[in-house]
Design a protein around this motif. Structure first.
Motif, PDB file in Angstrom:
ATOM      1  N   TRP A  42      39.669  -7.659  60.924  1.00  0.00           N
ATOM      2  CA  TRP A  42      38.509  -6.778  60.980  1.00  0.00           C
ATOM      3  C   TRP A  42      38.888  -5.312  60.872  1.00  0.00           C
ATOM      4  O   TRP A  42      40.035  -4.937  61.019  1.00  0.00           O
ATOM      5  N   VAL A  43      37.845  -4.510  60.609  1.00  0.00           N
ATOM      6  CA  VAL A  43      37.950  -3.052  60.614  1.00  0.00           C
ATOM      7  C   VAL A  43      36.848  -2.544  61.530  1.00  0.00           C
ATOM      8  O   VAL A  43      35.703  -2.989  61.446  1.00  0.00           O
ATOM      9  N   GLU A  44      37.201  -1.629  62.430  1.00  0.00           N
ATOM     10  CA  GLU A  44      36.200  -1.028  63.305  1.00  0.00           C
ATOM     11  C   GLU A  44      35.793   0.339  62.777  1.00  0.00           C
ATOM     12  O   GLU A  44      36.643   1.146  62.399  1.00  0.00           O
ATOM     13  N   ILE A  45      34.494   0.572  62.764  1.00  0.00           N
ATOM     14  CA  ILE A  45      33.915   1.847  62.358  1.00  0.00           C
ATOM     15  C   ILE A  45      33.243   2.427  63.602  1.00  0.00           C
ATOM     16  O   ILE A  45      32.428   1.753  64.244  1.00  0.00           O
ATOM     17  N   THR A  46      33.585   3.663  63.952  1.00  0.00           N
ATOM     18  CA  THR A  46      33.062   4.295  65.161  1.00  0.00           C
ATOM     19  C   THR A  46      32.278   5.550  64.818  1.00  0.00           C
ATOM     20  O   THR A  46      32.717   6.362  63.998  1.00  0.00           O
ATOM     21  N   ASN A  47      31.129   5.700  65.464  1.00  0.00           N
ATOM     22  CA  ASN A  47      30.330   6.919  65.391  1.00  0.00           C
ATOM     23  C   ASN A  47      30.615   7.702  66.665  1.00  0.00           C
ATOM     24  O   ASN A  47      30.202   7.298  67.751  1.00  0.00           O
ATOM     25  N   ASN A  48      31.326   8.803  66.539  1.00  0.00           N
ATOM     26  CA  ASN A  48      31.685   9.630  67.691  1.00  0.00           C
ATOM     27  C   ASN A  48      30.596  10.629  68.070  1.00  0.00           C
ATOM     28  O   ASN A  48      30.693  11.283  69.101  1.00  0.00           O
ATOM     29  N   GLY A  49      29.586  10.749  67.220  1.00  0.00           N
ATOM     30  CA  GLY A  49      28.488  11.668  67.508  1.00  0.00           C
ATOM     31  C   GLY A  49      27.463  11.050  68.438  1.00  0.00           C
ATOM     32  O   GLY A  49      27.495   9.855  68.719  1.00  0.00           O
ATOM     33  N   ARG A  50      26.546  11.868  68.906  1.00  0.00           N
ATOM     34  CA  ARG A  50      25.507  11.379  69.816  1.00  0.00           C
ATOM     35  C   ARG A  50      24.325  10.770  69.070  1.00  0.00           C
ATOM     36  O   ARG A  50      23.589   9.982  69.631  1.00  0.00           O
ATOM     37  N   ARG A  51      24.138  11.148  67.822  1.00  0.00           N
ATOM     38  CA  ARG A  51      22.996  10.656  67.051  1.00  0.00           C
ATOM     39  C   ARG A  51      23.394   9.470  66.181  1.00  0.00           C
ATOM     40  O   ARG A  51      24.534   9.383  65.733  1.00  0.00           O
ATOM     41  N   PRO A  52      22.457   8.576  65.915  1.00  0.00           N
ATOM     42  CA  PRO A  52      22.767   7.434  65.041  1.00  0.00           C
ATOM     43  C   PRO A  52      23.045   7.901  63.613  1.00  0.00           C
ATOM     44  O   PRO A  52      22.589   8.971  63.199  1.00  0.00           O
ATOM     45  N   VAL A  53      23.793   7.089  62.874  1.00  0.00           N
ATOM     46  CA  VAL A  53      24.101   7.372  61.471  1.00  0.00           C
ATOM     47  C   VAL A  53      23.656   6.170  60.645  1.00  0.00           C
ATOM     48  O   VAL A  53      24.003   5.031  60.959  1.00  0.00           O
ATOM     49  N   ASP A  54      22.883   6.434  59.599  1.00  0.00           N
ATOM     50  CA  ASP A  54      22.422   5.380  58.706  1.00  0.00           C
ATOM     51  C   ASP A  54      23.554   5.052  57.730  1.00  0.00           C
ATOM     52  O   ASP A  54      23.922   5.880  56.907  1.00  0.00           O
ATOM     53  N   LEU A  55      24.119   3.849  57.824  1.00  0.00           N
ATOM     54  CA  LEU A  55      25.224   3.440  56.956  1.00  0.00           C
ATOM     55  C   LEU A  55      24.739   2.682  55.723  1.00  0.00           C
ATOM     56  O   LEU A  55      25.556   2.174  54.950  1.00  0.00           O
ATOM     57  N   ASP A  56      23.436   2.610  55.508  1.00  0.00           N
ATOM     58  CA  ASP A  56      22.897   1.898  54.348  1.00  0.00           C
ATOM     59  C   ASP A  56      23.492   2.472  53.056  1.00  0.00           C
ATOM     60  O   ASP A  56      23.436   3.677  52.822  1.00  0.00           O
ATOM     61  N   GLY A  57      24.106   1.604  52.264  1.00  0.00           N
ATOM     62  CA  GLY A  57      24.723   2.038  51.011  1.00  0.00           C
ATOM     63  C   GLY A  57      26.167   2.491  51.141  1.00  0.00           C
ATOM     64  O   GLY A  57      26.822   2.753  50.135  1.00  0.00           O
ATOM     65  N   TRP A  58      26.692   2.617  52.345  1.00  0.00           N
ATOM     66  CA  TRP A  58      28.095   2.968  52.538  1.00  0.00           C
ATOM     67  C   TRP A  58      28.944   1.756  52.163  1.00  0.00           C
ATOM     68  O   TRP A  58      28.474   0.617  52.206  1.00  0.00           O
ATOM     69  N   THR A  59      30.197   1.988  51.806  1.00  0.00           N
ATOM     70  CA  THR A  59      31.094   0.885  51.457  1.00  0.00           C
ATOM     71  C   THR A  59      32.426   1.025  52.182  1.00  0.00           C
ATOM     72  O   THR A  59      32.868   2.122  52.500  1.00  0.00           O
ATOM     73  N   LEU A  60      33.031  -0.126  52.409  1.00  0.00           N
ATOM     74  CA  LEU A  60      34.368  -0.227  52.975  1.00  0.00           C
ATOM     75  C   LEU A  60      35.182  -0.983  51.942  1.00  0.00           C
ATOM     76  O   LEU A  60      34.758  -2.048  51.479  1.00  0.00           O
ATOM     77  N   ARG A  61      36.320  -0.431  51.525  1.00  0.00           N
ATOM     78  CA  ARG A  61      37.105  -1.105  50.491  1.00  0.00           C
ATOM     79  C   ARG A  61      38.581  -1.107  50.831  1.00  0.00           C
ATOM     80  O   ARG A  61      39.053  -0.291  51.624  1.00  0.00           O
ATOM     81  N   ASP A  62      39.301  -2.033  50.182  1.00  0.00           N
ATOM     82  CA  ASP A  62      40.750  -2.104  50.352  1.00  0.00           C
ATOM     83  C   ASP A  62      41.424  -1.559  49.102  1.00  0.00           C
ATOM     84  O   ASP A  62      40.758  -1.163  48.131  1.00  0.00           O
ATOM     85  N   ARG A  63      42.742  -1.540  49.102  1.00  0.00           N
ATOM     86  CA  ARG A  63      43.513  -0.997  47.988  1.00  0.00           C
ATOM     87  C   ARG A  63      43.306  -1.800  46.699  1.00  0.00           C
ATOM     88  O   ARG A  63      43.387  -1.266  45.602  1.00  0.00           O
ATOM     89  N   ASP A  64      43.027  -3.112  46.824  1.00  0.00           N
ATOM     90  CA  ASP A  64      42.848  -3.969  45.651  1.00  0.00           C
ATOM     91  C   ASP A  64      41.443  -3.893  45.068  1.00  0.00           C
ATOM     92  O   ASP A  64      41.162  -4.553  44.070  1.00  0.00           O
ATOM     93  N   GLY A  65      40.554  -3.137  45.681  1.00  0.00           N
ATOM     94  CA  GLY A  65      39.211  -2.986  45.146  1.00  0.00           C
ATOM     95  C   GLY A  65      38.173  -3.912  45.753  1.00  0.00           C
ATOM     96  O   GLY A  65      37.008  -3.895  45.333  1.00  0.00           O
ATOM     97  N   ASN A  66      38.545  -4.741  46.734  1.00  0.00           N
ATOM     98  CA  ASN A  66      37.547  -5.556  47.435  1.00  0.00           C
ATOM     99  C   ASN A  66      36.624  -4.606  48.190  1.00  0.00           C
ATOM    100  O   ASN A  66      37.093  -3.664  48.825  1.00  0.00           O
ATOM    101  N   ARG A  67      35.318  -4.875  48.117  1.00  0.00           N
ATOM    102  CA  ARG A  67      34.343  -3.977  48.738  1.00  0.00           C
ATOM    103  C   ARG A  67      33.371  -4.729  49.635  1.00  0.00           C
ATOM    104  O   ARG A  67      32.974  -5.835  49.325  1.00  0.00           O
TER     105      ARG A  67
END
Length: 132
Positions: A42-67
């Motif tokens: 797994w990969v953990e994504i953390t929001n350190n701010g106090r307000r929520p963040v809309d991650l809709d459309g964001w991507t997480l990828r590896d070096r081989d291009g898996n998204r």
């Protein structure tokens, strides 16, 4: 034995609120195709701010291009979501890529988080040949 990435190669901005906070890679030598083994990766994504963040459309990828594309997900303020490689039911704290094969190479890889515009928000690299 699974390897964990550390924040040695993290790309930070002064105003960054969202970051890759941890990575747990899988063990490709033992049981890497079982759903249990894939969800231990797994990969953990953390929001350190106090307000929520809309991650809709964001991507997480590896070096081989898996998204993995975040779809209709809001990360609450001061919270973390864990993105697992295998299959499962998405919750507020755990999301699943629904893959049948390992993504993150335990020896050397790079996780990149991109916002909805394709801008790099954060990276995490580990192992040999790791580059920003």
């Amino acid at each position: 034995m699974p390897a964990s990435a550390h924040d040695g190669d993290r790309r930070h901005r002064q105003d960054a609120r969202v970051e890759i906070s941890a990575v747990q890679t899988g063990d490709r030598d033992r049981g890497h195709r079982s759903n249990r083994a894939l969800n231990a990766e797994w990969v953990e994504i953390t929001n350190n701010g106090r307000r929520p963040v809309d991650l809709d459309g964001w991507t997480l990828r590896d070096r081989d291009g898996n998204r993995y594309r975040f779809d209709d997900y809001r990360l609450a303020g001061r919270s973390t979501v864990r993105v697992h490689t295998g299959m499962g039911r998405d919750t507020r704290t755990d999301l699943y890529q629904d893959r049948r094969h390992s993504v993150w190479d335990e020896r050397s890889d790079k996780a990149t988080l991109l916002d909805h515009r394709g801008h790099t928000v954060d990276t995490e690299a580990w192992g040999r040949n790791h580059r920003r």
